[in-house]
Design a protein around this motif. Structure first.
Motif, PDB file in Angstrom:
ATOM      1  N   ARG A  58       0.838  -1.200   0.000  1.00 28.39           N
ATOM      2  CA  ARG A  58       0.000   0.000   0.000  1.00 28.39           C
ATOM      3  C   ARG A  58       0.875   1.253   0.000  1.00 28.39           C
ATOM      4  O   ARG A  58       1.835   1.351   0.768  1.00 28.39           O
ATOM      5  CB  ARG A  58      -0.918   0.028   1.218  1.00 28.39           C
ATOM      6  CG  ARG A  58      -1.925  -1.095   1.224  1.00 28.39           C
ATOM      7  CD  ARG A  58      -3.010  -0.846   2.238  1.00 28.39           C
ATOM      8  NE  ARG A  58      -3.851  -2.037   2.385  1.00 28.39           N
ATOM      9  CZ  ARG A  58      -4.993  -2.064   3.064  1.00 28.39           C
ATOM     10  NH1 ARG A  58      -5.425  -0.970   3.670  1.00 28.39           N
ATOM     11  NH2 ARG A  58      -5.684  -3.176   3.157  1.00 28.39           N
ATOM     12  N   GLU A 102      -9.469   1.873   4.822  1.00 28.15           N
ATOM     13  CA  GLU A 102     -10.543   0.955   5.192  1.00 28.15           C
ATOM     14  C   GLU A 102     -11.194   0.307   3.968  1.00 28.15           C
ATOM     15  O   GLU A 102     -11.619  -0.852   4.021  1.00 28.15           O
ATOM     16  CB  GLU A 102     -11.611   1.715   6.002  1.00 28.15           C
ATOM     17  CG  GLU A 102     -11.142   2.148   7.376  1.00 28.15           C
ATOM     18  CD  GLU A 102     -12.103   3.121   8.048  1.00 28.15           C
ATOM     19  OE1 GLU A 102     -13.136   3.463   7.410  1.00 28.15           O
ATOM     20  OE2 GLU A 102     -11.819   3.559   9.184  1.00 28.15           O
ATOM     21  N   ARG A 103     -11.247   1.059   2.839  1.00 29.13           N
ATOM     22  CA  ARG A 103     -11.937   0.540   1.659  1.00 29.13           C
ATOM     23  C   ARG A 103     -11.010  -0.190   0.687  1.00 29.13           C
ATOM     24  O   ARG A 103     -11.467  -0.771  -0.281  1.00 29.13           O
ATOM     25  CB  ARG A 103     -12.614   1.709   0.916  1.00 29.13           C
ATOM     26  CG  ARG A 103     -13.748   2.335   1.686  1.00 29.13           C
ATOM     27  CD  ARG A 103     -14.384   3.497   0.937  1.00 29.13           C
ATOM     28  NE  ARG A 103     -14.989   3.100  -0.330  1.00 29.13           N
ATOM     29  CZ  ARG A 103     -15.788   3.892  -1.054  1.00 29.13           C
ATOM     30  NH1 ARG A 103     -16.049   5.121  -0.620  1.00 29.13           N
ATOM     31  NH2 ARG A 103     -16.281   3.475  -2.188  1.00 29.13           N
ATOM     32  N   TRP A 104      -9.722  -0.165   0.956  1.00 25.21           N
ATOM     33  CA  TRP A 104      -8.748  -0.772   0.046  1.00 25.21           C
ATOM     34  C   TRP A 104      -9.063  -2.261  -0.152  1.00 25.21           C
ATOM     35  O   TRP A 104      -9.301  -2.985   0.810  1.00 25.21           O
ATOM     36  CB  TRP A 104      -7.344  -0.602   0.612  1.00 25.21           C
ATOM     37  CG  TRP A 104      -6.237  -1.045  -0.302  1.00 25.21           C
ATOM     38  CD1 TRP A 104      -5.677  -2.280  -0.363  1.00 25.21           C
ATOM     39  CD2 TRP A 104      -5.554  -0.244  -1.272  1.00 25.21           C
ATOM     40  NE1 TRP A 104      -4.678  -2.312  -1.313  1.00 25.21           N
ATOM     41  CE2 TRP A 104      -4.586  -1.080  -1.886  1.00 25.21           C
ATOM     42  CE3 TRP A 104      -5.666   1.083  -1.680  1.00 25.21           C
ATOM     43  CZ2 TRP A 104      -3.728  -0.610  -2.883  1.00 25.21           C
ATOM     44  CZ3 TRP A 104      -4.815   1.553  -2.671  1.00 25.21           C
ATOM     45  CH2 TRP A 104      -3.861   0.719  -3.259  1.00 25.21           C
ATOM     46  N   THR A 105      -9.046  -2.709  -1.401  1.00 28.04           N
ATOM     47  CA  THR A 105      -9.308  -4.112  -1.709  1.00 28.04           C
ATOM     48  C   THR A 105      -8.061  -4.751  -2.321  1.00 28.04           C
ATOM     49  O   THR A 105      -7.158  -4.049  -2.794  1.00 28.04           O
ATOM     50  CB  THR A 105     -10.479  -4.247  -2.695  1.00 28.04           C
ATOM     51  OG1 THR A 105     -10.126  -3.619  -3.939  1.00 28.04           O
ATOM     52  CG2 THR A 105     -11.747  -3.600  -2.139  1.00 28.04           C
ATOM     53  N   GLU A 106      -8.042  -6.056  -2.326  1.00 26.40           N
ATOM     54  CA  GLU A 106      -6.890  -6.800  -2.868  1.00 26.40           C
ATOM     55  C   GLU A 106      -7.380  -7.974  -3.709  1.00 26.40           C
ATOM     56  O   GLU A 106      -6.921  -9.103  -3.586  1.00 26.40           O
ATOM     57  CB  GLU A 106      -5.993  -7.268  -1.712  1.00 26.40           C
ATOM     58  CG  GLU A 106      -5.367  -6.103  -0.961  1.00 26.40           C
ATOM     59  CD  GLU A 106      -4.686  -6.484   0.338  1.00 26.40           C
ATOM     60  OE1 GLU A 106      -5.078  -7.527   0.923  1.00 26.40           O
ATOM     61  OE2 GLU A 106      -3.775  -5.752   0.781  1.00 26.40           O
ATOM     62  N   LEU A 107      -8.335  -7.679  -4.598  1.00 29.78           N
ATOM     63  CA  LEU A 107      -8.987  -8.716  -5.391  1.00 29.78           C
ATOM     64  C   LEU A 107      -8.598  -8.691  -6.859  1.00 29.78           C
ATOM     65  O   LEU A 107      -8.965  -9.614  -7.606  1.00 29.78           O
ATOM     66  CB  LEU A 107     -10.516  -8.569  -5.277  1.00 29.78           C
ATOM     67  CG  LEU A 107     -11.094  -8.638  -3.859  1.00 29.78           C
ATOM     68  CD1 LEU A 107     -12.599  -8.386  -3.902  1.00 29.78           C
ATOM     69  CD2 LEU A 107     -10.790  -9.977  -3.220  1.00 29.78           C
ATOM     70  N   HIS A 108      -7.890  -7.649  -7.298  1.00 26.98           N
ATOM     71  CA  HIS A 108      -7.598  -7.492  -8.724  1.00 26.98           C
ATOM     72  C   HIS A 108      -6.116  -7.149  -8.928  1.00 26.98           C
ATOM     73  O   HIS A 108      -5.500  -6.499  -8.087  1.00 26.98           O
ATOM     74  CB  HIS A 108      -8.451  -6.367  -9.323  1.00 26.98           C
ATOM     75  CG  HIS A 108      -9.926  -6.584  -9.157  1.00 26.98           C
ATOM     76  ND1 HIS A 108     -10.674  -7.344 -10.022  1.00 26.98           N
ATOM     77  CD2 HIS A 108     -10.775  -6.143  -8.204  1.00 26.98           C
ATOM     78  CE1 HIS A 108     -11.937  -7.358  -9.621  1.00 26.98           C
ATOM     79  NE2 HIS A 108     -12.022  -6.636  -8.515  1.00 26.98           N
ATOM     80  N   ASP A 141      -6.127  -2.388  -5.078  1.00 31.68           N
ATOM     81  CA  ASP A 141      -7.392  -1.701  -5.360  1.00 31.68           C
ATOM     82  C   ASP A 141      -7.343  -1.074  -6.744  1.00 31.68           C
ATOM     83  O   ASP A 141      -6.543  -0.165  -6.989  1.00 31.68           O
ATOM     84  CB  ASP A 141      -7.627  -0.629  -4.301  1.00 31.68           C
ATOM     85  CG  ASP A 141      -9.055  -0.109  -4.307  1.00 31.68           C
ATOM     86  OD1 ASP A 141      -9.687  -0.138  -5.385  1.00 31.68           O
ATOM     87  OD2 ASP A 141      -9.541   0.314  -3.248  1.00 31.68           O
TER      88      ASP A 141
END
Length: 238
Positions: A58, A102-108, A141
């Motif tokens: 990040r 808080e909204r950070w994603t790790e799907l892509h 993200d």
């Protein structure tokens, strides 16, 4: 599955030139931006299955209070120091950073550093956009890449002698049509603008005039503050 080398590589697979070197009519630049958006979507929709999918680190601007040492002791006026001062003086920016964290994603799959010099455009035999510097590629993200692209259009538009918003619209059109999953929101655009401050401070193509350089940084700090003031809104205006 790792993003294909024709999309992300150490250098443009077929030659070409980065975004900084692009010139053309508004229609030509719009086509470049739409193709750019589709290329970002292709990266973001690359399948993530397999053992090679590592997480993106990040960006420190998302959580600056946890960063110490050389960054917090940066030379006054330098990009890092300017960003730290902005955080220290703005509650809205700190709120924006917490929201992104808080909204950070790790799907892509994401690139993580989609600055203008890492985007390569080839016009022959057909218009094509690819990305260089794969060192930071990983799961993260997709909104971060999208916000970076919007910032780069804003940075490039004076050089292109173009109004940025229509080009942003074409970028997002290409991204949406190609099934890109990322969605912009004010907090991530605020924090991304702070990352752009740091990039601009280190960018060799920026003005060597100290007064102009400080004015450029202040423009981007104001941009970050403007987005931060909209945190909680449903729609981000690029």
């Amino acid at each position: 599955m790792y993003p294909p080398p024709e999309l992300v590589a150490q250098a443009g697979p077929f030659g070409g030139a980065d975004l900084v070197q692009q010139r053309g009519t508004l229609a030509e630049l719009a086509q470049v931006c739409q193709t750019w958006g589709a290329a970002i979507a292709a990266l973001h929709t690359t399948p993530t299955r397999g053992p090679s999918a590592s997480l993106v680190v990040r960006p420190w601007v998302i959580n600056p209070e946890h960063r110490t040492g050389p960054i917090r002791g940066a030379i006054p006026g330098f990009g890092y120091a300017a960003v730290l001062r902005a955080y220290e003086s703005s509650c809205e920016l700190r709120v924006a950073a917490r929201e992104v964290d808080e909204r950070w994603t790790e799907l892509h799959w994401i690139h993580g550093d989609l600055t203008a010099t890492n985007v390569v455009v080839e016009h022959q035999p057909a218009l094509r956009v690819s990305f260089t510097d794969p060192s930071g590629v990983g799961l993260g993200d997709p909104a971060w890449d999208l916000a970076a692209a919007v910032d780069m259009i804003a940075w490039l538009s004076p050089r292109w002698r173009a109004v940025p918003q229509p080009l942003v619209d074409y970028l997002l059109l290409g991204y949406r049509r190609a099934g890109g999953p990322g969605r912009l929101y004010p907090a991530i655009q605020a924090v991304r603008a702070l990352a752009t401050v740091i990039w601009i401070a280190d960018c060799p193509s920026e003005s060597s005039n100290q007064e102009q350089a400080e004015a450029n940084l202040e423009f981007w700090l104001d941009r970050a503050r403007g987005y931060a003031a909209r945190v909680g809104c449903l729609i981000a205006v690029a």
